[in-house]
Structure formats: C-alpha cells, structure tokens
Motif scaffolding. Structure first.
Motif, PDB file in Angstrom:
ATOM      1  N   TRP A  58      39.025  25.317  40.353  1.00 15.26           N
ATOM      2  CA  TRP A  58      39.309  26.721  40.042  1.00 15.26           C
ATOM      3  C   TRP A  58      38.112  27.357  39.337  1.00 15.26           C
ATOM      4  O   TRP A  58      37.350  26.677  38.649  1.00 15.26           O
ATOM      5  CB  TRP A  58      40.497  26.850  39.088  1.00 15.26           C
ATOM      6  N   ARG A  59      38.000  28.648  39.482  1.00 17.95           N
ATOM      7  CA  ARG A  59      37.031  29.419  38.688  1.00 17.95           C
ATOM      8  C   ARG A  59      37.659  29.657  37.326  1.00 17.95           C
ATOM      9  O   ARG A  59      38.782  30.142  37.224  1.00 17.95           O
ATOM     10  CB  ARG A  59      36.725  30.745  39.399  1.00 17.95           C
ATOM     11  N   HIS A  60      36.918  29.332  36.276  1.00 11.78           N
ATOM     12  CA  HIS A  60      37.394  29.459  34.899  1.00 11.78           C
ATOM     13  C   HIS A  60      36.593  30.557  34.192  1.00 11.78           C
ATOM     14  O   HIS A  60      35.622  31.085  34.732  1.00 11.78           O
ATOM     15  CB  HIS A  60      37.225  28.114  34.189  1.00 11.78           C
ATOM     16  N   VAL A  61      37.013  30.890  32.996  1.00  5.80           N
ATOM     17  CA  VAL A  61      36.271  31.877  32.204  1.00  5.80           C
ATOM     18  C   VAL A  61      34.876  31.312  31.890  1.00  5.80           C
ATOM     19  O   VAL A  61      34.690  30.096  31.807  1.00  5.80           O
ATOM     20  CB  VAL A  61      37.011  32.220  30.895  1.00  5.80           C
ATOM     21  N   ASN A  62      33.922  32.204  31.731  1.00  5.80           N
ATOM     22  CA  ASN A  62      32.544  31.778  31.509  1.00  5.80           C
ATOM     23  C   ASN A  62      32.379  30.983  30.224  1.00  5.80           C
ATOM     24  O   ASN A  62      33.096  31.191  29.240  1.00  5.80           O
ATOM     25  CB  ASN A  62      31.621  32.994  31.457  1.00  5.80           C
ATOM     26  N   GLY A  64      29.721  30.980  27.722  1.00  5.18           N
ATOM     27  CA  GLY A  64      28.516  31.709  27.355  1.00  5.18           C
ATOM     28  C   GLY A  64      27.999  32.481  28.545  1.00  5.18           C
ATOM     29  O   GLY A  64      28.705  33.300  29.126  1.00  5.18           O
ATOM     30  N   GLN A  65      26.767  32.193  28.975  1.00  2.00           N
ATOM     31  CA  GLN A  65      26.180  32.847  30.133  1.00  2.00           C
ATOM     32  C   GLN A  65      26.405  32.071  31.430  1.00  2.00           C
ATOM     33  O   GLN A  65      25.957  32.505  32.491  1.00  2.00           O
ATOM     34  CB  GLN A  65      24.669  33.022  29.903  1.00  2.00           C
ATOM     35  N   LEU A  66      27.096  30.947  31.361  1.00  2.00           N
ATOM     36  CA  LEU A  66      27.297  30.099  32.531  1.00  2.00           C
ATOM     37  C   LEU A  66      28.608  30.440  33.240  1.00  2.00           C
ATOM     38  O   LEU A  66      29.655  30.538  32.608  1.00  2.00           O
ATOM     39  CB  LEU A  66      27.309  28.621  32.129  1.00  2.00           C
ATOM     40  N   ARG A  67      28.539  30.632  34.571  1.00  2.00           N
ATOM     41  CA  ARG A  67      29.740  30.770  35.389  1.00  2.00           C
ATOM     42  C   ARG A  67      30.392  29.397  35.455  1.00  2.00           C
ATOM     43  O   ARG A  67      29.762  28.419  35.849  1.00  2.00           O
ATOM     44  CB  ARG A  67      29.404  31.266  36.792  1.00  2.00           C
ATOM     45  N   CYS A  68      31.642  29.320  35.073  1.00  2.00           N
ATOM     46  CA  CYS A  68      32.287  28.025  34.889  1.00  2.00           C
ATOM     47  C   CYS A  68      33.369  27.770  35.944  1.00  2.00           C
ATOM     48  O   CYS A  68      34.191  28.646  36.224  1.00  2.00           O
ATOM     49  CB  CYS A  68      32.894  27.943  33.484  1.00  2.00           C
ATOM     50  N   THR A  69      33.357  26.573  36.515  1.00  2.00           N
ATOM     51  CA  THR A  69      34.449  26.111  37.366  1.00  2.00           C
ATOM     52  C   THR A  69      35.022  24.838  36.750  1.00  2.00           C
ATOM     53  O   THR A  69      34.334  24.109  36.035  1.00  2.00           O
ATOM     54  CB  THR A  69      33.983  25.819  38.806  1.00  2.00           C
ATOM     55  N   VAL A  70      36.295  24.609  37.033  1.00  2.00           N
ATOM     56  CA  VAL A  70      36.967  23.407  36.530  1.00  2.00           C
ATOM     57  C   VAL A  70      37.484  22.616  37.720  1.00  2.00           C
ATOM     58  O   VAL A  70      38.156  23.159  38.599  1.00  2.00           O
ATOM     59  CB  VAL A  70      38.141  23.770  35.600  1.00  2.00           C
ATOM     60  N   ARG A  71      37.139  21.343  37.744  1.00  2.00           N
ATOM     61  CA  ARG A  71      37.663  20.424  38.764  1.00  2.00           C
ATOM     62  C   ARG A  71      38.641  19.471  38.077  1.00  2.00           C
ATOM     63  O   ARG A  71      38.286  18.822  37.087  1.00  2.00           O
ATOM     64  CB  ARG A  71      36.532  19.634  39.419  1.00  2.00           C
ATOM     65  N   ASP A  88      47.431  27.270  39.386  1.00  2.00           N
ATOM     66  CA  ASP A  88      48.355  27.000  40.468  1.00  2.00           C
ATOM     67  C   ASP A  88      47.586  26.329  41.609  1.00  2.00           C
ATOM     68  O   ASP A  88      46.411  26.642  41.847  1.00  2.00           O
ATOM     69  CB  ASP A  88      48.986  28.312  40.949  1.00  2.00           C
ATOM     70  N   VAL A  89      48.231  25.425  42.307  1.00  2.00           N
ATOM     71  CA  VAL A  89      47.546  24.696  43.374  1.00  2.00           C
ATOM     72  C   VAL A  89      47.072  25.637  44.479  1.00  2.00           C
ATOM     73  O   VAL A  89      46.120  25.330  45.199  1.00  2.00           O
ATOM     74  CB  VAL A  89      48.475  23.598  43.949  1.00  2.00           C
ATOM     75  N   GLN A  90      47.701  26.819  44.618  1.00  2.00           N
ATOM     76  CA  GLN A  90      47.298  27.779  45.645  1.00  2.00           C
ATOM     77  C   GLN A  90      46.357  28.855  45.107  1.00  2.00           C
ATOM     78  O   GLN A  90      45.891  29.702  45.866  1.00  2.00           O
ATOM     79  CB  GLN A  90      48.535  28.469  46.235  1.00  2.00           C
ATOM     80  N   ALA A  91      46.100  28.832  43.810  1.00  5.17           N
ATOM     81  CA  ALA A  91      45.323  29.905  43.184  1.00  5.17           C
ATOM     82  C   ALA A  91      43.840  29.571  43.136  1.00  5.17           C
ATOM     83  O   ALA A  91      43.457  28.405  43.036  1.00  5.17           O
ATOM     84  CB  ALA A  91      45.831  30.173  41.766  1.00  5.17           C
ATOM     85  N   PRO A  92      42.976  30.586  43.185  1.00  2.00           N
ATOM     86  CA  PRO A  92      41.540  30.351  43.070  1.00  2.00           C
ATOM     87  C   PRO A  92      41.059  30.330  41.625  1.00  2.00           C
ATOM     88  O   PRO A  92      39.914  29.959  41.364  1.00  2.00           O
ATOM     89  CB  PRO A  92      40.932  31.535  43.818  1.00  2.00           C
ATOM     90  N   PHE A  93      41.933  30.744  40.674  1.00  5.01           N
ATOM     91  CA  PHE A  93      41.524  30.865  39.273  1.00  5.01           C
ATOM     92  C   PHE A  93      42.412  30.025  38.360  1.00  5.01           C
ATOM     93  O   PHE A  93      43.576  29.760  38.666  1.00  5.01           O
ATOM     94  CB  PHE A  93      41.595  32.327  38.811  1.00  5.01           C
ATOM     95  N   THR A  94      41.867  29.635  37.212  1.00  6.07           N
ATOM     96  CA  THR A  94      42.669  28.971  36.195  1.00  6.07           C
ATOM     97  C   THR A  94      43.638  29.975  35.586  1.00  6.07           C
ATOM     98  O   THR A  94      43.527  31.183  35.774  1.00  6.07           O
ATOM     99  CB  THR A  94      41.787  28.394  35.085  1.00  6.07           C
ATOM    100  N   LEU A 117      32.432  43.185  36.762  1.00  4.25           N
ATOM    101  CA  LEU A 117      32.492  42.952  35.322  1.00  4.25           C
ATOM    102  C   LEU A 117      32.569  41.466  34.980  1.00  4.25           C
ATOM    103  O   LEU A 117      31.981  41.015  34.003  1.00  4.25           O
ATOM    104  CB  LEU A 117      33.701  43.680  34.722  1.00  4.25           C
ATOM    105  N   MET A 118      33.301  40.711  35.804  1.00  2.08           N
ATOM    106  CA  MET A 118      33.535  39.304  35.495  1.00  2.08           C
ATOM    107  C   MET A 118      32.759  38.356  36.404  1.00  2.08           C
ATOM    108  O   MET A 118      32.950  37.141  36.327  1.00  2.08           O
ATOM    109  CB  MET A 118      35.039  39.012  35.579  1.00  2.08           C
ATOM    110  N   ASP A 119      31.896  38.926  37.257  1.00  2.00           N
ATOM    111  CA  ASP A 119      31.057  38.126  38.144  1.00  2.00           C
ATOM    112  C   ASP A 119      31.908  37.202  39.014  1.00  2.00           C
ATOM    113  O   ASP A 119      31.699  35.985  39.070  1.00  2.00           O
ATOM    114  CB  ASP A 119      30.061  37.302  37.318  1.00  2.00           C
ATOM    115  N   LEU A 120      32.883  37.814  39.717  1.00  2.00           N
ATOM    116  CA  LEU A 120      33.808  37.048  40.546  1.00  2.00           C
ATOM    117  C   LEU A 120      33.604  37.370  42.019  1.00  2.00           C
ATOM    118  O   LEU A 120      33.271  38.499  42.378  1.00  2.00           O
ATOM    119  CB  LEU A 120      35.260  37.357  40.146  1.00  2.00           C
ATOM    120  N   ASP A 121      33.862  36.394  42.849  1.00  2.00           N
ATOM    121  CA  ASP A 121      33.743  36.564  44.290  1.00  2.00           C
ATOM    122  C   ASP A 121      34.846  37.489  44.798  1.00  2.00           C
ATOM    123  O   ASP A 121      36.022  37.334  44.447  1.00  2.00           O
ATOM    124  CB  ASP A 121      33.850  35.197  44.973  1.00  2.00           C
ATOM    125  N   ALA A 122      34.490  38.467  45.641  1.00  2.00           N
ATOM    126  CA  ALA A 122      35.449  39.464  46.126  1.00  2.00           C
ATOM    127  C   ALA A 122      36.576  38.826  46.926  1.00  2.00           C
ATOM    128  O   ALA A 122      37.743  39.226  46.802  1.00  2.00           O
ATOM    129  CB  ALA A 122      34.721  40.504  46.973  1.00  2.00           C
TER     130      ALA A 122
END
Length: 237
Positions: A58-62, A64-71, A88-94, A117-122
């Motif tokens: 999932w894409r998580h909150v940043n 600091g300056q790093l775009r964060c993902t959680v596996r 959620d198992v079907q969700a792209p975000f935490t 604003l949040m540097d997220l993929d459309a």
C-alpha cells in the motif's frame, strides 16, 4: 537504521515487526517491509515467518520527504491487521493515508488537487474513490467515530446560512427520508448519484462523507439552488 524507533513511530507492535527498510535516495522513496515475527530463533530479532511470497503493498503517508510504501507479508486467507500502517486487501492505500484522502474529499477538494498535494498517482486515487463510492471499500475506514444519522442541529452556519455539516437533514435527503421540490437539474442528478453511493456505503464514515459532499454542492451553488435551499432552511424551523 533504528528499526525499533520506526516501529514506535508507525505503531507497529507484536506479533508484527519491521524486518526491512529499503530507501531509494535517487527517487526519494522508502519501502517498509512488515511481517510476523518468527518464534524460536534466539537472537534473530528481525526473522519473520515466510508465506510463500504472499503479500500486499500500500501507499502510506510520507516519511519526511520520502514517498512511503508499506509491504505486509501475511498468510493467504489470513486476516490483515486494522492498524494505520495496513489497509484493505482491495485498497491501494493504508488506513492512515485513506483517512487523509477522505477528509480532503469531504472538504470538496478535487481528486487532481489531492494528487498534486499528496504526490499520489491519479489511477490509484480514482481506484480508491471508486471503491468508496460503490461500497467495495469503506468498512475498514472507521477509525473516526461518526454517526450515520446525527441529532438535528438547527443552527445555521453564519458564513453561508446553511445547516451545519453534522445536521441530520443531509442524511435525510440522502436516505430518501426527505424530498425536495427540485428545479435545479444539476442538483437532481447529483442527489441521485449520492443517494446510490450513500445506500452502498459500508460504514458511517463514508455516509458522513457523502453528506458533506452534498452540503458542499449547496454551498458552492447557492444562487442556482436557492429554491431548494429555502426548503432546507424551512425544514429546520
């Protein structure tokens, strides 16, 4: 890297542990790898159970300056934790990221602006909103206590003379318990769409989001929806 400190900041607790942190300085990205601690391995603090590669990202909150993902590695068919760092198992975000996005949607901020604003993929944003609107997502985004049908709040917002966002009349309109004589075609179509999404919602927070979106429409279109607004005000008297 102090894994214990990152676990403390993210709220990762037993039986889950962070077993790897991968940072790509070139692309300003961080991947946090979380799994279930492996028992019986003395001294192997970061040893985790293997689940034949079964995982979710999932894409998580940043950070600091790093775009964060959680596996998160978890057993197939297993139950994912309801922690902010999971989703959620079907969700792209935490859950944590989903909460932030939902609050911005409730404030009427367009998807494009949220993405910038949040540097997220459309595409990920569209997938998330689509899941919320169709009821496929939402049941796991109930970390904020809300009420589907709040008590009636009769006071009008002094800034725009509309009922407050927590007024039950918005829910009455969305549930069909109350109807308006509508002359505004745009409002008629908007209400039909929101009613469908409201009835499909999986939890109170999503229903509250739809109520806030309806109020935002009235707030932005007071001139063209004046006939309908007068009926809403009259219902509170």
């Amino acid at each position: 890297m102090n894994y214990d400190a990152v676990e403390e900041l993210m709220g990762v607790s037993a039986p889950w542990i962070i077993h790897d942190i991968r940072i790509n300085k070139t692309y300003q990205r961080a991947e946090i790898c979380i799994g279930m601690a492996r028992s019986g391995w003395f001294g192997a603090r970061r040893a985790v159970q293997g689940f034949a590669g079964h995982h979710k990202v999932w894409r998580h909150v940043n950070m600091g300056q790093l775009r964060c993902t959680v596996r998160v590695d978890f057993p197939e068919g297993g139950v994912l934790p309801g922690a902010p760092w999971a989703g959620d198992v079907q969700a792209p975000f935490t859950h944590a990221m989903g909460q932030r996005i939902m609050k911005m949607l409730a404030e009427g901020i367009p998807l494009g602006s949220i993405g910038r604003l949040m540097d997220l993929d459309a595409d990920m944003l569209w997938q998330f909103k689509r899941g919320i609107d169709t009821g496929k997502l939402g049941g796991d985004y109930d970390k904020v206590a809300v009420t589907a049908k709040p008590e009636v709040v009769s006071e009008l917002d002094p800034e725009n003379d509309l009922p407050a966002a927590d007024c039950s009349i918005w829910h009455d309109l969305l549930s069909g318990d109350k109807d308006l004589e509508m002359r505004n075609l745009g409002l008629r179509l908007m209400l039909m769409k929101l009613r469908q999404q409201y009835s499909s919602a999986r939890d109170d927070e999503v229903r509250m989001l739809k109520a806030q979106q309806l109020r935002t429409y009235f707030e932005k279109n007071q001139a063209s929806a004046s006939h309908e607004i007068e009926q809403i005000r009259g219902a509170l008297q």
